[in-house]
Design a protein around this motif. Structure first.
Motif, PDB file in Angstrom:
ATOM      1  N   LEU A 343       0.834  -1.196   0.000  1.00 16.85           N
ATOM      2  CA  LEU A 343       0.000   0.000   0.000  1.00 16.85           C
ATOM      3  C   LEU A 343       0.873   1.251   0.000  1.00 16.85           C
ATOM      4  O   LEU A 343       0.600   2.217  -0.729  1.00 16.85           O
ATOM      5  N   GLY A 344       1.938   1.245   0.800  1.00 18.37           N
ATOM      6  CA  GLY A 344       2.845   2.384   0.806  1.00 18.37           C
ATOM      7  C   GLY A 344       3.486   2.605  -0.545  1.00 18.37           C
ATOM      8  O   GLY A 344       3.621   3.752  -1.006  1.00 18.37           O
ATOM      9  N   ALA A 345       3.874   1.517  -1.209  1.00 16.05           N
ATOM     10  CA  ALA A 345       4.460   1.631  -2.551  1.00 16.05           C
ATOM     11  C   ALA A 345       3.439   2.170  -3.541  1.00 16.05           C
ATOM     12  O   ALA A 345       3.771   3.011  -4.395  1.00 16.05           O
ATOM     13  N   ALA A 346       2.198   1.702  -3.443  1.00 15.75           N
ATOM     14  CA  ALA A 346       1.158   2.153  -4.373  1.00 15.75           C
ATOM     15  C   ALA A 346       0.874   3.644  -4.204  1.00 15.75           C
ATOM     16  O   ALA A 346       0.664   4.358  -5.190  1.00 15.75           O
ATOM     17  N   LYS A 347       0.870   4.128  -2.977  1.00 16.03           N
ATOM     18  CA  LYS A 347       0.642   5.556  -2.746  1.00 16.03           C
ATOM     19  C   LYS A 347       1.709   6.388  -3.439  1.00 16.03           C
ATOM     20  O   LYS A 347       1.419   7.405  -4.057  1.00 16.03           O
TER      21      LYS A 347
END
Length: 363
Positions: A343-347
């Motif tokens: 999720l952090g990477a996607a943000k």
């Protein structure tokens, strides 16, 4: 008012992905709308990361926006479309890889390779296409932890290049495949840079959502080479709770800040031990080190991984716990870690780069 595809799309115009704040229409996450004569509505919506922890919030927003516009019922079918980390032209050596996640610690002995292997397997279990690069040139351990490959590394059959080893559908590359068992790798920096360049440019990785990179201890040649060669989406920092580990881990954090590599979060490995016989909980290496580090640098504590003999035995036997016992508490901890990191990477991929120099420096 009759229910039509157009009216449904209009109703959904205000719905935003809770992770990015972007409209699901504008990003193309709403991929299909179907309406029957009875007013039943079927939506197909892509999530931006595997194991997306905000799905319930997104579903609530969608249902509230639709309201009474679907008298025949509303069915939401979820897909996965991981956004790609944009790369400068001179760093675009992996055009088929959407995101690169580096796992680092700054020191040895904290379980970095264990975290790398189980995180890669967890991402795959959650539905992503995953590769794993063992960048620890002097002490490669990933092949040992994965056991026998379905396909060994070798020359690609279609036009040359290197075919990575294949383990349970995960493409893996390591220097361990090219040295004699027990032989020491005695190389200077330029040779390490050349090898990593070959691993990136010549290996046929295929279409991947994530390439997980297991970095060596320290802040040396391998880390510098990778930051110069490829667009790293973000790094996962692995530590144990005690201060003696945090001293060196802080150096890794500061290195990534100088290299403008975002830190996705901190993992506290070997966080605690729970006796399986009596249930006694013991914090063998102290408590709270991971959370203190995460707070110091202004990032998320991704998860706390317990001490469990099954984790160690799985690595020794080439049978990682996420694969052999995915429902166990320690395996769920890795799966939750993988979902949080993704999720952090996607943000970062969906909203554009954030300069890691904004991270607070730690002493």
């Amino acid at each position: 008012m009759s229910t039509t595809v157009e009216s449904i799309r209009t109703a959904l115009g205000s719905v935003k992905d809770p992770a990015t704040g972007h409209s699901i229409l504008g990003t193309g996450q709403l991929t299909a709308v179907e309406v029957t004569d009875a007013g039943a509505v079927t939506l197909r919506v892509d999530l931006i990361s595997p194991g997306y922890p905000l799905r319930d919030a997104l579903e609530t927003s969608i249902r509230e926006a639709i309201g009474d516009a679907a008298p025949g019922g509303l069915d939401i079918q979820w897909g996965l479309k991981v956004p790609r980390k944009a790369a400068r032209q001179d760093l675009d050596r992996l055009p088929t890889v959407k995101n690169i996640i580096a796992v680092a610690a700054g020191k040895g002995g904290v379980g970095k390779s264990t975290v790398s292997v189980n995180t890669a397997l967890a991402l795959q279990r959650l539905g992503a296409r995953v590769g794993l690069l063992d960048a620890d040139i002097y002490g490669p351990s990933v092949p040992k932890m994965l056991g026998e490959p379905e396909r060994p590394a070798g020359t690609a059959t279609d036009g040359g290049g290197i075919a990575p080893a294949l383990y349970r559908g995960i493409a893996v590359m390591s220097v361990d495949y090219f040295v004699e068992p027990g032989a020491a790798v005695i190389w200077r920096g330029p040779m390490i840079h050349k090898l990593l360049t070959q691993f990136l440019e010549d290996v046929r990785w295929g279409d991947l959502d994530y390439l997980v990179v297991d970095l060596p201890p320290g802040t040396g040649d391998a880390q510098l080479s990778l930051a110069q060669l490829i667009p790293i989406t973000g790094s996962i920092i692995v530590t144990t709770p005690q201060e003696v580990a945090l001293i060196d881990v802080r150096k890794a954090v500061n290195m990534f800040g100088k290299l403008e590599v975002p830190v996705l979060g901190v993992v506290e490995n070997m966080s605690h031990y729970r006796c399986p016989a009596c249930g006694h909980h013991d914090e063998i290496f102290g408590a709270g080190g991971g959370k203190r580090l995460a707070d110091e640098i202004g990032v998320e504590l991704l998860n706390k991984i317990p001490i469990d003999p099954a984790i160690a035995f799985g690595g020794e036997a080439g049978a990682p716990v996420v694969e052999t016992n995915p429902d166990a508490a320690h395996s769920k901890a890795f799966i939750e870690l993988a979902a949080a990191a993704a999720l952090g990477a996607a943000k970062r991929s969906a909203t554009g780069p954030k300069r890691s120099s904004l991270l607070r420096t730690v002493d």
